[in-house]
Design an enzyme around this catalytic site. Structure first.
Site, PDB file in Angstrom:
ATOM      1  N   GLU A 196       1.003  -1.144  -0.032  1.00  0.00           N
ATOM      2  CA  GLU A 196       0.056  -0.004  -0.008  1.00  0.00           C
ATOM      3  C   GLU A 196       0.836   1.240   0.038  1.00  0.00           C
ATOM      4  O   GLU A 196       0.750   2.089   0.898  1.00  0.00           O
ATOM      5  CB  GLU A 196      -0.953   0.010   1.082  1.00  0.00           C
ATOM      6  CG  GLU A 196      -2.086  -0.880   1.003  1.00  0.00           C
ATOM      7  CD  GLU A 196      -3.038  -1.015   2.082  1.00  0.00           C
ATOM      8  OE1 GLU A 196      -3.033   0.087   2.789  1.00  0.00           O
ATOM      9  OE2 GLU A 196      -4.218  -1.735   2.138  1.00  0.00           O
ATOM     10  N   GLU A 376      -5.074  -8.795   0.106  1.00  0.00           N
ATOM     11  CA  GLU A 376      -5.560  -8.947   1.322  1.00  0.00           C
ATOM     12  C   GLU A 376      -7.100  -8.605   1.170  1.00  0.00           C
ATOM     13  O   GLU A 376      -7.584  -7.964   0.006  1.00  0.00           O
ATOM     14  CB  GLU A 376      -5.305  -7.463   2.202  1.00  0.00           C
ATOM     15  CG  GLU A 376      -4.026  -7.448   2.894  1.00  0.00           C
ATOM     16  CD  GLU A 376      -3.788  -6.238   3.595  1.00  0.00           C
ATOM     17  OE1 GLU A 376      -4.809  -5.553   4.174  1.00  0.00           O
ATOM     18  OE2 GLU A 376      -2.685  -5.937   3.737  1.00  0.00           O
TER      19      GLU A 376
HETATM   20  C1  NOJ Z   1      -4.285  -2.750   4.935  1.00  0.00           C
HETATM   21  C2  NOJ Z   1      -3.210  -2.994   5.478  1.00  0.00           C
HETATM   22  O1  NOJ Z   1      -2.178  -3.658   4.603  1.00  0.00           O
HETATM   23  C3  NOJ Z   1      -3.171  -3.716   6.726  1.00  0.00           C
HETATM   24  O2  NOJ Z   1      -1.696  -3.625   7.441  1.00  0.00           O
HETATM   25  C4  NOJ Z   1      -4.394  -3.451   7.647  1.00  0.00           C
HETATM   26  O3  NOJ Z   1      -4.221  -3.900   8.928  1.00  0.00           O
HETATM   27  C5  NOJ Z   1      -5.723  -3.881   6.855  1.00  0.00           C
HETATM   28  N1  NOJ Z   1      -5.460  -3.035   5.712  1.00  0.00           N
HETATM   29  C6  NOJ Z   1      -6.712  -3.556   7.697  1.00  0.00           C
HETATM   30  O4  NOJ Z   1      -6.926  -2.263   8.023  1.00  0.00           O
END
Ligand code: NOJ
Length: 472
Positions: A196, A376
């Site tokens: 990200e 994710e």
């Molecule tokens: C994106 C992130 O990569 C991760 O670290 C985070 O905990 C999750 N979203 C959930 O918010």
């Protein structure tokens, strides 16, 4: 959970990330879909800061999140990541859980300050040993490691030298990932370079809600550019050490639609999309920043140098996306303090909808013509503190059904989607939200983070992996 709402000027822009599991329409078609094919991998994800703890053990140095969390008022519950899930000591339990659920891929990250406490140079062998143990155990359990090289834990010492706004950080990152590839690449084939970049540049140097907590437009723009340079340099560094490596990214994908059909809202939406998604994807795939700002790309402010087009570009093996199902409406307007030139602002965020995952997968697959990895997906909830050995997380199950149904439907329309990783394997430390929200497939008691108690969603997921059908 509360959505993360950032008040920027007079605009409420809701950041991508985990959202509440509730309040979305369930996908009724899931049960009629053909099963997932055997080559599709079901996985789960975590990151070093969020689970490891042992923030100062065995030679690890301070990361920007260790430093940031100590600042009063920045973490919702005043917590810090110094212990988290204690996975530095409990990692065998994490691997056992993966095995018990039948998971086929585990995405986890390596802490840069654990491998290179000074940011570069001397390697900390105890850090290398820690990850060697995990990788070997995963392989013996039949779980594929998918390693994220950078999930936001920049060594503080590199932040002291300017952090991501400093172009040199791209080179330091390339040196670091080359070491990872040399040390672990005999067993790890699949790599995500950066997690990200939008979050660790815009939120961190622009909105100031992520470490290192800066609110400066110039720093934000330079950080973005360095992250794009780092992807190109990092890709070449991994490939030079291991030519067979499969290298990709993990972009936090968001969907945007115009608030109305007016020409002004449509154009604003295009610019918003360009800045929020394409600025973090096009540079690596094409070497170019697309038009997002009314007055063109602010190359000078970003520290652009001749040849950067070539430096940023890399023939990634897969495109990865973190996607939590949200869709935001964009209207024309000039009130986003940091980036007035977008002439756009986010007005409303819609809840989860059954077709957003399918739409996101198809977009990603079609735009960049690479296999897609869902790095994710998941959802958070405040699930209480005493699970009495059971957490009945029906809302999470319903969301995961929607998400997997979207993936399957995108596959049936021709998108090459290789794997999915549920965030998160276990409840974890959620950055500025601290321990408030629970996103795991297994529950963790943060006052004594020894056990991992599988929730109902873990059993549901295990059944899906076994049957490969969304029927139940
Ligand atoms: C994106 C992130 O990569 C991760 O670290 C985070 O905990 C999750 N979203 C959930 O918010």
């Amino acid at each position: 959970m509360d959505r993360r709402t950032f008040l920027v000027g007079s605009v409420a822009a809701v950041a991508a990330g985990a959202g509440a599991c509730n309040g979305f329409a369930e996908d009724k078609t899931a049960a009629s879909l053909p099963p997932f094919t055997r080559d599709f991998l079901f996985g789960a994800a975590t990151s070093s800061v969020q689970i490891e703890g042992a923030a100062r053990e065995d030679g690890k140095s301070e990361s920007i999140w260790d430093r940031f969390a100590d600042r009063p008022g920045v973490i919702a519950d005043g917590s810090n990541p110094s212990v988290a899930c204690d996975s530095y000591h409990q990692w065998r339990r994490d691997v056992a859980l993966l095995k018990e659920m039948g998971l086929q891929s585990y995405r986890f990250s390596i802490a840069w300050p654990r491998i290179l406490p000074a940011g570069s140079g001397q390697i900390n062998e105890r850090g290398v040993d820690y990850y060697n143990g995990i990788i070997d155990a995963l392989l013996s359990a039949g779980v594929r490691p998918l390693v994220t090289a950078y999930h936001w834990d920049l060594p503080q010492i590199l932040q002291d030298k300017g952090g991501w706004p400093n172009r040199d950080t791209a080179e330091r990152f390339a040196d670091y990932v080359q070491i990872l590839a040399q040390r672990f690449g005999d067993r790890v084939v699949h790599w995500c370079l950066l997690n990200e970049p939008q979050a660790f540049t815009v939120w961190a140097y622009g909105h100031g809600v992520h470490a290192p907590g800066k609110s400066d437009r110039g720093q934000m723009l330079r950080a973005i550019h360095t992250s794009n340079l780092a992807q190109g340099a990092g890709f070449r560094a991994v490939k030079s050490a291991r030519s067979h490596a499969q290298v990709g990214i993990a972009h936090d994908m968001e969907l945007f639609d115009p608030a109305t059909s007016s020409e002004a809202d449509q154009q604003a939406c295009e610019r918003f999309r360009a800045f929020r998604n394409l600025w973090f994807l096009d540079p690596v795939f094409t070497g170019k920043y697309p038009d997002a700002f009314v007055n063109g790309v602010p190359y000078e402010e970003m520290g652009w140098k001749s040849g950067d087009e070539r430096r940023m570009r890399a023939a990634l093996d897969f495109s990865g996306m973190n996607f939590y199902g949200g869709r935001t409406l964009i209207a024309a307007g000039e009130d986003w303090e940091l980036l007035k030139e977008l002439n756009a602002h986010a007005t409303t965020r819609n809840g989860y909808e059954p077709d957003t995952m399918e739409r996101a997968c198809l977009w990603m697959a079609n735009r960049y013509s690479r296999p897609v990895v869902v790095t994710e997906t998941g959802g958070g909830d405040e699930e209480g503190v005493s699970p009495e050995k059971a957490v009945h997380d029906q809302a999470r199950i319903a969301w995961l059904r929607n998400a997997f149904s979207g993936i399957r439907q995108a596959q049936l329309k021709g998108a090459a989607i290789q794997s999915v990783h549920v965030w998160s394997l276990i409840d974890d430390w959620e950055w500025q939200d601290g321990f408030k929200d629970h996103l795991g497939l297994a529950w963790v008691d943060f006052t004594n983070p020894v056990q991992r108690i599988p929730k109902d969603s873990a059993r549901w997921y295990a059944d899906l992996i076994r049957t490969r059908r969304l029927a139940t």
